[in-house]
Design an enzyme around this catalytic site. Sequence first.
Site, PDB file in Angstrom:
ATOM      1  N   ALA A  48       0.949  -1.142   0.040  1.00 49.04           N
ATOM      2  CA  ALA A  48      -0.054  -0.140   0.152  1.00 49.04           C
ATOM      3  C   ALA A  48       0.859   1.287   0.096  1.00 49.04           C
ATOM      4  CB  ALA A  48      -0.938  -0.025   1.277  1.00 49.04           C
ATOM      5  N   HIS A  49       1.700   1.351  -0.958  1.00 45.34           N
ATOM      6  CA  HIS A  49       2.620   2.393  -1.063  1.00 45.34           C
ATOM      7  C   HIS A  49       3.368   2.425  -2.653  1.00 45.34           C
ATOM      8  CE1 HIS A  49       5.695  -0.717   0.383  1.00 45.34           C
ATOM      9  NE2 HIS A  49       6.284  -0.039  -0.481  1.00 45.34           N
ATOM     10  N   ALA A  50       3.882   3.450  -2.787  1.00 45.31           N
ATOM     11  CA  ALA A  50       4.710   3.535  -4.043  1.00 45.31           C
ATOM     12  C   ALA A  50       6.072   4.121  -3.692  1.00 45.31           C
ATOM     13  CB  ALA A  50       4.072   4.541  -5.125  1.00 45.31           C
ATOM     14  N   ARG A  95       1.568  -0.568  -5.096  1.00 44.22           N
ATOM     15  CA  ARG A  95       1.643  -1.881  -5.001  1.00 44.22           C
ATOM     16  C   ARG A  95       0.971  -2.220  -3.424  1.00 44.22           C
ATOM     17  NH1 ARG A  95       7.217  -1.574  -4.624  1.00 44.22           N
ATOM     18  NH2 ARG A  95       6.861  -0.010  -5.908  1.00 44.22           N
TER      19      ARG A  95
END
Length: 132
Positions: A48-50, A95
């Site tokens: 839950a980040h990029a 992602r």
Amino acid sequence: MDRVKLITIPKIEDTRGNLAVIEKESIPFEIKRVYYLYDVPTGAYRGAHAHKEQSEFLIALSGSFEVVLDDGIETRRIMLNKPNIGLFIPTMMWRELDNFSSGSVCLVLASDTFDESDYIREYDKFKLFKST
């Protein structure tokens, strides 16, 4: 999304068991950090980040899990379940990892050391960053 790649890791097959080899030429960056996820509870998700600058290469060493990728326009779901196939995730790709099977292990090879300022942890900020 065309920068995302499934890459087959060279392996040596033997009746005593297979050996997979990751060398400098196997993935498109120099490895600066290695970590792994394991004992992920049923129903939990990771990621839950990029990353602004960091690229990653994910491998399901054991079991399986799914990777949901989002480039701000398109979303793609990829199942990883073979220890000789890895997923290259380039920069600026949101992602999330979910659907971990029991006993699964996700190995992550990263192009850089940990730097909190490289993370975008809110999807709305990711979308804004992508549009500029």
